[in-house]
Motif scaffolding. Structure first.
Motif, short mmCIF file in Angstrom:
data_model
loop_
_atom_site.label_atom_id
_atom_site.label_comp_id
_atom_site.label_asym_id
_atom_site.label_seq_id
_atom_site.Cartn_x
_atom_site.Cartn_y
_atom_site.Cartn_z
N LEU A 2 0.85 -1.17 0.00
CA LEU A 2 0.00 0.00 0.00
C LEU A 2 0.89 1.23 0.00
O LEU A 2 1.94 1.25 0.65
CB LEU A 2 -0.85 -0.04 1.27
CG LEU A 2 -1.97 0.94 1.45
CD1 LEU A 2 -3.07 0.67 0.43
CD2 LEU A 2 -2.55 0.78 2.85
N ALA A 3 0.50 2.24 -0.73
CA ALA A 3 1.23 3.50 -0.74
C ALA A 3 0.30 4.60 -0.23
O ALA A 3 -0.85 4.69 -0.66
CB ALA A 3 1.71 3.83 -2.15
N ILE A 4 0.80 5.39 0.69
CA ILE A 4 0.04 6.50 1.26
C ILE A 4 0.61 7.79 0.67
O ILE A 4 1.80 8.07 0.80
CB ILE A 4 0.17 6.53 2.80
CG1 ILE A 4 -0.18 5.19 3.43
CG2 ILE A 4 -0.63 7.68 3.39
CD1 ILE A 4 -1.62 4.80 3.34
N GLU A 5 -0.26 8.57 0.03
CA GLU A 5 0.20 9.82 -0.56
C GLU A 5 0.53 10.85 0.52
O GLU A 5 -0.15 10.93 1.54
CB GLU A 5 -0.88 10.41 -1.47
CG GLU A 5 -1.07 9.66 -2.76
CD GLU A 5 -2.00 10.39 -3.70
OE1 GLU A 5 -1.61 10.56 -4.86
OE2 GLU A 5 -3.10 10.79 -3.27
N LEU A 6 1.55 11.64 0.26
CA LEU A 6 1.92 12.77 1.10
C LEU A 6 1.41 14.03 0.39
O LEU A 6 1.64 14.20 -0.80
CB LEU A 6 3.44 12.83 1.28
CG LEU A 6 4.07 11.58 1.87
CD1 LEU A 6 5.58 11.62 1.76
CD2 LEU A 6 3.64 11.41 3.32
N GLY A 7 0.71 14.88 1.12
CA GLY A 7 0.10 16.03 0.48
C GLY A 7 0.06 17.26 1.35
O GLY A 7 0.77 17.36 2.36
N TYR A 8 -0.81 18.19 0.96
CA TYR A 8 -0.93 19.49 1.61
C TYR A 8 -2.38 19.82 1.90
O TYR A 8 -3.24 19.62 1.05
CB TYR A 8 -0.35 20.59 0.72
CG TYR A 8 1.04 20.33 0.23
CD1 TYR A 8 2.15 20.61 1.03
CD2 TYR A 8 1.26 19.80 -1.04
CE1 TYR A 8 3.44 20.37 0.56
CE2 TYR A 8 2.54 19.56 -1.51
CZ TYR A 8 3.63 19.85 -0.69
OH TYR A 8 4.90 19.62 -1.16
N LEU A 9 -2.63 20.39 3.06
CA LEU A 9 -3.96 20.86 3.46
C LEU A 9 -3.91 22.38 3.58
O LEU A 9 -2.99 22.93 4.20
CB LEU A 9 -4.33 20.26 4.82
CG LEU A 9 -5.63 20.74 5.44
CD1 LEU A 9 -6.82 20.13 4.70
CD2 LEU A 9 -5.68 20.37 6.92
#
Length: 146
Positions: A2-9
């Motif tokens: 599984l890959a968890i995306e890294l993002g911005y809020l």
């Protein structure tokens, strides 16, 4: 795997609408103190300022005091934060992935075919998708097997 995306809020009514809007003087990027985000993002953003927060709860309060303009971490955490911040948005795209995998200890390579078969069955049966949905895990994707 599984890959968890890294993002911005970003909070409601943020002038930051896309990732390309981030790297500007005066933009304050919140990150969890001691995290991968804190170590990785300074090299990615030369003009914005990285602002460590002790916790996600502290970061939400920092938005309210205008101490940060956006927050960078894994998307499941960002979705949880956005649930507590009316109008907040997670920007499209990502700045990386966290990979989750099953591992076996050195010296037990004979178990590898069993582990590979288990992973393939879980992915192809849809069980992994069901588990993600039941857990409310948003921001995850299937990772390629290596």
């Amino acid at each position: 795997m599984l890959a968890i995306e890294l993002g911005y809020l970003v909070p409601a009514n943020s002038p930051i609408g896309k990732i390309e809007d981030i790297d500007r003087p005066g933009v304050k990027i919140g990150v969890t103190k001691g995290s991968t985000s804190e170590r990785t993002l300074p090299a990615k953003f030369r003009n914005a300022t990285i602002v460590p927060a002790e916790s996600v709860k502290v970061a939400i309060a920092m938005f309210g005091r205008s101490e940060i303009d956006l927050y960078a971490t894994n998307k499941p955490t960002l979705f949880e934060m956005s649930n507590q911040m009316p109008g907040a948005q997670i920007l499209d795209g990502n700045w990386g992935l966290e990979h989750m995998a099953i591992a076996i200890p050195k010296g037990r390579e004979s178990a590898l075919p069993l582990v590979n078969r288990f992973v393939a069955e879980e992915q192809s049966s849809g069980a992994l998708d069901t588990i993600q949905q039941q857990a409310g895990l948003r921001g995850a994707t299937k990772a390629a097997r290596e």
